[in-house]
Design an enzyme around this catalytic site. Structure first.
Site, PDB file in Angstrom:
ATOM      1  N   CYS A 278      -7.350  -1.016   1.009  1.00 22.17           N
ATOM      2  CA  CYS A 278      -6.653  -1.420   2.167  1.00 22.17           C
ATOM      3  C   CYS A 278      -7.134  -1.560   3.465  1.00 22.17           C
ATOM      4  O   CYS A 278      -7.897  -0.825   3.893  1.00 22.17           O
ATOM      5  CB  CYS A 278      -5.256  -0.529   2.447  1.00 22.17           C
ATOM      6  SG  CYS A 278      -4.039  -0.970   3.494  1.00 22.17           S
TER       7      CYS A 278
ATOM      8  N   CYS B  98      -5.387   0.976   6.364  1.00 22.66           N
ATOM      9  CA  CYS B  98      -5.658   2.275   6.541  1.00 22.66           C
ATOM     10  C   CYS B  98      -6.867   2.918   5.662  1.00 22.66           C
ATOM     11  O   CYS B  98      -7.147   3.961   5.763  1.00 22.66           O
ATOM     12  CB  CYS B  98      -4.308   2.883   5.822  1.00 22.66           C
ATOM     13  SG  CYS B  98      -4.328   2.792   4.034  1.00 22.66           S
TER      14      CYS B  98
ATOM     15  N   CYS C 244       0.968  -1.086  -0.073  1.00 24.09           N
ATOM     16  CA  CYS C 244       0.117  -0.055  -0.082  1.00 24.09           C
ATOM     17  C   CYS C 244       0.885   1.310   0.105  1.00 24.09           C
ATOM     18  O   CYS C 244       1.891   1.314   0.676  1.00 24.09           O
ATOM     19  CB  CYS C 244      -0.973  -0.160   1.218  1.00 24.09           C
ATOM     20  SG  CYS C 244      -1.954   1.580   1.449  1.00 24.09           S
TER      21      CYS C 244
ATOM     22  N   CYS D  54      -8.533  -5.046 -10.548  1.00 24.64           N
ATOM     23  CA  CYS D  54      -8.176  -3.900 -11.189  1.00 24.64           C
ATOM     24  C   CYS D  54      -7.575  -2.724 -10.279  1.00 24.64           C
ATOM     25  O   CYS D  54      -8.452  -2.156  -9.709  1.00 24.64           O
ATOM     26  CB  CYS D  54      -9.415  -3.428 -12.114  1.00 24.64           C
ATOM     27  SG  CYS D  54      -8.896  -2.136 -13.155  1.00 24.64           S
TER      28      CYS D  54
ATOM     29  N   CYS E 232       0.305   3.220   3.360  1.00 19.87           N
ATOM     30  CA  CYS E 232       0.864   2.562   4.999  1.00 19.87           C
ATOM     31  C   CYS E 232       1.619   1.512   4.676  1.00 19.87           C
ATOM     32  O   CYS E 232       1.960   0.817   6.051  1.00 19.87           O
ATOM     33  CB  CYS E 232      -0.504   2.228   5.749  1.00 19.87           C
ATOM     34  SG  CYS E 232      -1.343   0.691   5.189  1.00 19.87           S
TER      35      CYS E 232
HETATM   36 ZN   LIG Z   1      -2.791   1.089   3.499  1.00 22.33          ZN
END
Ligand SMILES: [Zn+2]
Length: 161
Positions: free
Chosen positions: A124, A127, A76, A148, A79
Protein backbone atom coordinates in the site's frame (compact mmCIF):
# COMPACT_ATOMS: atom_id res chain seq x y z
CA UNK A 1 46.61 -1.91 29.27
CA UNK A 2 46.32 -5.37 27.75
CA UNK A 3 42.60 -5.42 28.53
CA UNK A 4 42.01 -2.09 26.84
CA UNK A 5 42.66 -3.28 23.31
CA UNK A 6 39.91 -5.91 23.10
CA UNK A 7 37.56 -3.36 24.71
CA UNK A 8 38.37 -0.81 22.05
CA UNK A 9 37.86 -3.41 19.33
CA UNK A 10 34.40 -4.19 20.67
CA UNK A 11 33.49 -0.50 20.80
CA UNK A 12 34.67 -0.02 17.26
CA UNK A 13 32.64 -2.99 16.00
CA UNK A 14 29.52 -1.77 17.76
CA UNK A 15 29.81 1.74 16.38
CA UNK A 16 30.38 0.39 12.89
CA UNK A 17 27.29 -1.71 13.14
CA UNK A 18 25.05 1.10 14.34
CA UNK A 19 26.10 3.50 11.60
CA UNK A 20 25.36 0.85 8.98
CA UNK A 21 21.88 0.43 10.42
CA UNK A 22 21.22 4.17 10.31
CA UNK A 23 22.10 4.25 6.63
CA UNK A 24 19.64 1.46 5.91
CA UNK A 25 16.82 3.33 7.65
CA UNK A 26 17.44 6.46 5.61
CA UNK A 27 16.87 4.54 2.40
CA UNK A 28 13.44 3.33 3.50
CA UNK A 29 10.35 4.72 1.84
CA UNK A 30 8.28 7.17 3.81
CA UNK A 31 4.51 6.83 4.02
CA UNK A 32 1.66 9.28 4.60
CA UNK A 33 0.32 7.07 7.37
CA UNK A 34 3.09 6.00 9.73
CA UNK A 35 2.48 4.19 13.00
CA UNK A 36 4.70 2.38 15.43
CA UNK A 37 4.64 -1.41 15.32
CA UNK A 38 2.90 -1.35 18.73
CA UNK A 39 0.13 0.86 17.34
CA UNK A 40 -0.35 -1.41 14.33
CA UNK A 41 -0.40 -4.44 16.59
CA UNK A 42 -3.19 -2.89 18.66
CA UNK A 43 -5.26 -2.00 15.58
CA UNK A 44 -4.85 -5.08 13.41
CA UNK A 45 -5.81 -8.68 14.01
CA UNK A 46 -2.92 -11.16 14.41
CA UNK A 47 -3.38 -12.39 10.82
CA UNK A 48 -3.56 -8.87 9.41
CA UNK A 49 -0.45 -7.87 11.35
CA UNK A 50 1.44 -10.94 10.11
CA UNK A 51 0.66 -10.19 6.46
CA UNK A 52 0.61 -6.37 6.37
CA UNK A 53 3.45 -5.59 8.77
CA UNK A 54 5.60 -8.73 8.63
CA UNK A 55 5.13 -9.44 4.91
CA UNK A 56 3.65 -12.84 5.68
CA UNK A 57 1.52 -14.92 3.32
CA UNK A 58 -1.89 -16.29 4.21
CA UNK A 59 -2.74 -19.93 3.48
CA UNK A 60 -4.05 -20.38 -0.10
CA UNK A 61 -7.85 -20.75 -0.40
CA UNK A 62 -8.22 -19.34 3.14
CA UNK A 63 -9.63 -15.94 2.22
CA UNK A 64 -13.39 -15.48 1.74
CA UNK A 65 -12.45 -12.82 -0.83
CA UNK A 66 -10.74 -15.40 -3.07
CA UNK A 67 -13.97 -16.38 -4.84
CA UNK A 68 -15.77 -13.07 -4.47
CA UNK A 69 -16.88 -11.44 -7.75
CA UNK A 70 -19.42 -8.85 -6.62
CA UNK A 71 -19.07 -5.30 -7.83
CA UNK A 72 -17.06 -3.11 -5.53
CA UNK A 73 -13.66 -1.89 -4.48
CA UNK A 74 -11.00 -3.63 -2.40
CA UNK A 75 -9.48 -1.31 0.19
CA UNK A 76 -6.35 -1.62 2.31
CA UNK A 77 -7.34 -3.39 5.55
CA UNK A 78 -4.92 -1.19 7.50
CA UNK A 79 -5.60 2.34 6.22
CA UNK A 80 -8.70 2.08 3.96
CA UNK A 81 -7.01 3.30 0.77
CA UNK A 82 -8.84 1.90 -2.32
CA UNK A 83 -6.40 -0.50 -4.03
CA UNK A 84 -8.19 -2.80 -6.51
CA UNK A 85 -11.47 -2.75 -8.45
CA UNK A 86 -13.74 -5.80 -8.77
CA UNK A 87 -13.75 -5.53 -12.59
CA UNK A 88 -10.03 -6.29 -12.59
CA UNK A 89 -10.34 -9.40 -10.45
CA UNK A 90 -10.01 -12.81 -12.06
CA UNK A 91 -9.87 -16.44 -10.99
CA UNK A 92 -6.20 -17.41 -11.16
CA UNK A 93 -6.76 -20.77 -9.48
CA UNK A 94 -3.86 -20.07 -7.11
CA UNK A 95 -6.02 -19.68 -4.01
CA UNK A 96 -5.29 -15.99 -3.55
CA UNK A 97 -7.39 -13.05 -4.74
CA UNK A 98 -5.89 -12.04 -8.09
CA UNK A 99 -6.17 -8.85 -10.12
CA UNK A 100 -4.77 -7.92 -13.53
CA UNK A 101 -4.07 -4.36 -12.34
CA UNK A 102 -4.14 -2.15 -9.24
CA UNK A 103 -5.59 1.34 -8.84
CA UNK A 104 -2.68 3.33 -10.19
CA UNK A 105 -0.72 5.38 -7.68
CA UNK A 106 -2.28 3.69 -4.67
CA UNK A 107 0.17 0.79 -4.55
CA UNK A 108 3.96 0.79 -4.63
CA UNK A 109 6.49 -1.91 -5.45
CA UNK A 110 9.65 -3.27 -3.96
CA UNK A 111 11.79 -6.34 -4.46
CA UNK A 112 11.68 -9.41 -2.32
CA UNK A 113 14.35 -12.09 -2.41
CA UNK A 114 12.99 -13.97 0.61
CA UNK A 115 12.39 -17.29 -1.16
CA UNK A 116 15.57 -17.37 -3.20
CA UNK A 117 14.54 -15.54 -6.36
CA UNK A 118 13.44 -11.97 -6.98
CA UNK A 119 9.75 -11.24 -6.89
CA UNK A 120 8.03 -7.89 -7.32
CA UNK A 121 6.66 -7.13 -3.90
CA UNK A 122 3.53 -4.98 -3.75
CA UNK A 123 2.47 -2.75 -0.86
CA UNK A 124 0.00 0.00 0.00
CA UNK A 125 1.46 3.37 -1.04
CA UNK A 126 -0.26 5.13 1.85
CA UNK A 127 0.70 3.02 4.86
CA UNK A 128 3.36 0.65 3.50
CA UNK A 129 1.32 -2.44 4.40
CA UNK A 130 2.44 -5.54 2.48
CA UNK A 131 -0.22 -6.84 0.07
CA UNK A 132 1.36 -9.57 -2.06
CA UNK A 133 3.42 -9.94 -5.23
CA UNK A 134 3.12 -9.27 -8.95
CA UNK A 135 3.83 -12.02 -11.50
CA UNK A 136 3.93 -11.99 -15.30
CA UNK A 137 1.51 -14.89 -15.83
CA UNK A 138 -1.73 -12.90 -15.71
CA UNK A 139 -4.45 -12.80 -18.41
CA UNK A 140 -2.75 -12.20 -21.79
CA UNK A 141 -5.83 -10.48 -23.25
CA UNK A 142 -5.53 -7.65 -20.69
CA UNK A 143 -2.32 -6.70 -18.87
CA UNK A 144 -0.53 -10.05 -18.62
CA UNK A 145 0.06 -9.30 -14.94
CA UNK A 146 -1.13 -11.24 -11.94
CA UNK A 147 -1.32 -9.23 -8.72
CA UNK A 148 -1.40 -12.07 -6.21
CA UNK A 149 -2.85 -10.48 -3.09
CA UNK A 150 -3.46 -11.72 0.44
CA UNK A 151 -7.19 -11.43 1.12
CA UNK A 152 -6.47 -10.59 4.74
CA UNK A 153 -4.76 -7.37 3.62
CA UNK A 154 -7.96 -6.28 1.84
CA UNK A 155 -11.37 -5.02 2.89
CA UNK A 156 -14.17 -5.35 0.33
CA UNK A 157 -16.45 -2.35 -0.07
CA UNK A 158 -19.50 -3.25 -2.20
CA UNK A 159 -20.55 -0.77 -4.90
CA UNK A 160 -23.65 1.26 -4.16
CA UNK A 161 -26.30 1.09 -6.84
ZN1 LIG B 1 -2.68 0.98 3.55
Amino acid sequence: MKKLIPMLTICFLLSCNSSAQKKENQQKETFEITKTEAEWKAELTDKEYYVLREAGTERPFSSPLNKKYEKGVYHCAACDTPLFKSEHKFDSGTGWPSFDRAIEGNVAYGTDTKIGYTRDEEHCATCGGHLGHVFNDGPKETTGKRHCINGVALKFVPAED
